[in-house]
Design a protein around this motif. Structure first.
Motif, short mmCIF file in Angstrom:
data_model
loop_
_atom_site.label_atom_id
_atom_site.label_comp_id
_atom_site.label_asym_id
_atom_site.label_seq_id
_atom_site.Cartn_x
_atom_site.Cartn_y
_atom_site.Cartn_z
N THR A 197 0.86 -1.18 0.00
CA THR A 197 0.00 0.00 0.00
C THR A 197 0.90 1.24 0.00
O THR A 197 2.13 1.14 0.17
N HIS A 198 0.27 2.41 -0.18
CA HIS A 198 1.03 3.66 -0.15
C HIS A 198 1.73 3.82 1.20
O HIS A 198 2.93 4.18 1.26
N ARG A 203 6.82 3.72 4.42
CA ARG A 203 7.58 3.21 5.57
C ARG A 203 8.85 2.48 5.12
O ARG A 203 9.93 2.65 5.69
N PHE A 204 8.72 1.70 4.08
CA PHE A 204 9.86 0.95 3.57
C PHE A 204 10.94 1.89 3.01
O PHE A 204 12.12 1.74 3.32
N ARG A 242 9.07 8.73 -5.20
CA ARG A 242 8.41 7.67 -5.97
C ARG A 242 9.34 7.01 -6.99
O ARG A 242 8.87 6.31 -7.88
N SER A 243 10.63 7.24 -6.86
CA SER A 243 11.56 6.69 -7.85
C SER A 243 11.53 5.17 -7.88
O SER A 243 11.61 4.56 -8.95
N ALA A 265 2.71 -0.35 -5.00
CA ALA A 265 4.05 -0.77 -5.41
C ALA A 265 4.18 -2.27 -5.21
O ALA A 265 3.39 -2.86 -4.45
N VAL A 266 5.15 -2.88 -5.87
CA VAL A 266 5.32 -4.33 -5.79
C VAL A 266 6.82 -4.66 -5.78
O VAL A 266 7.59 -4.08 -6.54
N VAL A 267 7.19 -5.58 -4.92
CA VAL A 267 8.52 -6.18 -4.98
C VAL A 267 8.37 -7.55 -5.62
O VAL A 267 7.62 -8.39 -5.13
#
Length: 449
Positions: A197-198, A203-204, A242-243, A265-267
């Motif tokens: 999530t945003h 946080r990450f 947001r890079s 976002a996705v890892v």
């Protein structure tokens, strides 16, 4: 007296070069210093060991890496055959079980009657016909020899390795299997995706930016020179909020089955071995301290209890200022029977390294048998790479990987991007066939054992 050619370096370029020479009836001494002397990045004594990602890039016929792979298969590349035989699911990409890949290469080289594998460090440039394919981690003694020969310092950049986790430590109640836009061999998807999530993303990123890095040595701190194609994830994060979300963590083409929506976002994690027990974090090259990697990367949803089988690390890569020192045939301008191949030439990417090794082997075989050397058409992907690294601006020379931007422009180019890519691919294939026909080559490899 039969000519014996020396090939220095048992990586991707060196093994391909040795094979091409041997297949053309040339006796080869292939030198590899491991395990007598190890590099800072290698873990085994196997030839062709992959030390970064296990992906060789896109396998799609209308993508630049796919075009290069098609050319190498047509030209009879040993390593492309080994890669195809050791492939693991990776959507539209060609990824390999790195251990099986290295085993296939090592077995092929050791079993060839014209190749003698010599396990020792080479400290001087041989006087006879030679290919130097020692890669970005060339040992100090030989690096000094080369530097002395070219009369100037190497350029260099820093390369980083992504961490790897065990498959059974990934929380699949959060993570999900999918390939972007549904591409891939497995209906469930070839990648494991950890959605964010945003709030989780912010946080990450904050934790990543605050994490401690491994200290560079004094001479490295003076000029930290990163290659744009392999930036550490923390360096990307430092470029803007947001890079990462527009880079390695972009969520396009993916839907979280828990929400039915695209994540913020996705890892992505890609299978790293045939058994499917290891997965690497795609695009997550890093120079974080190992303890920090464990802390920060466990903030990724689905990796809260991840077990790391390998932590990321960064090492220095060196390469020639090839526009000054090399011809398009990859010969040293100062010496016709000395050819360079692989990453030391400034070609970036596994398949580019294989390709320059293939061309180096063919050209040195032609040199010692008094046949014309090959200068591949610049409309082919391998020809374009060799042209670029030997004709780029020497004042700001950066490594280059396969991409359509280095090809000559199309006449009457289609307007759509995908149509242009297909046109580039079709022209490359046609021009390679025309070149081979003119060279009277009708089969992939001319064997002479």
């Amino acid at each position: 007296m039969p000519v014996v050619v020396d090939v220095i370096g048992g990586g991707l370029a060196g093994t391909e070069a040795a094979w091409q020479l041997a297949e053309r009836g040339i006796d080869v001494r292939l030198y590899e210093m491991r395990p007598i002397k190890m590099t800072p990045a290698h873990l085994t004594d196997q030839l062709g060991e992959l030390i970064c990602s296990n992906s060789l890039g896109s396998n799609l016929p209308d993508r630049a890496p796919g075009v290069l792979k098609a050319e190498l298969r047509r030209l009879g590349s040993l390593l492309m055959r080994c890669a195809d035989q050791s492939s693991v699911p990776a959507g539209g990409a060609l990824a390999v079980d790195r251990e099986r890949f290295a085993q296939l290469i090592t077995g092929s080289i050791e079993g060839h009657p014209r190749i003698t594998l010599v396990r020792e460090e080479v400290k001087r440039i041989p006087a006879g016909p030679c290919i130097i394919a020692t890669g970005p981690l060339t040992a100090e003694a030989l690096a000094g020899e080369i530097a002395g020969m070219v009369g100037e310092e190497y350029l260099y950049f820093y390369d980083a390795i992504a961490p790897m986790v065990t498959a059974d430590s990934i929380d699949m109640s959060i993570a999900f299997r999918a390939s972007r836009y549904g591409r891939g061999e497995d209906e469930a998807g070839d990648y494991i995706n950890c959605p964010m999530t945003h709030e989780e993303y912010d946080r990450f990123v904050q934790a990543l930016l605050e994490a401690e890095l491994i200290d560079l040595r004094a001479f490295e701190r003076e000029d930290p020179h990163f290659f744009e194609g392999c930036l550490p994830v923390e360096q990307i994060a430092a470029r803007g909020e947001r890079s990462l979300a527009f880079g390695p963590m972009r969520p396009v083409g993916l839907t979280d089955p828990r929400t039915g929506h695209r994540p913020y976002a996705v890892v992505q994690l890609r299978q790293d071995n045939l058994a499917g027990t290891l997965y690497n974090l795609v695009g997550f090259q890093t120079n974080l301290r190992w303890g920090e990697q464990k802390r920060v990367f466990r903030l990724i949803p689905g990796l809260e209890t991840a077990e790391f089988s390998r932590y990321g690390q960064m090492h220095r890569n060196t390469f020639l200022n090839s526009p000054i020192h090399l011809r398009q045939t990859l010969q040293a301008k100062s010496r016709d029977d000395l050819i360079f191949a692989g990453q030391i030439t400034g070609v970036e990417g596994y398949v580019g390294n294989i390709g320059t090794g293939l061309l180096a082997g063919i050209n040195l075989a032609h040199r010692v048998t008094d046949r014309p050397l090959w200068t591949l058409p610049p409309t082919t992907m391998l020809g374009a790479l060799c042209y670029y690294v030997t004709h780029a601006d020497s004042g700001d020379f950066q490594p280059m990987k396969a991409n359509f931007g280095i090809l000559p422009e199309l006449e009457n180019a289609p307007k759509g991007k995908r149509d242009r890519q297909k046109a580039y691919a079709a022209r490359a294939a046609a021009d390679l066939e025309s070149f081979l026909a003119a060279a009277e080559i009708t089969s992939p490899v001319v064997g002479d054992r």
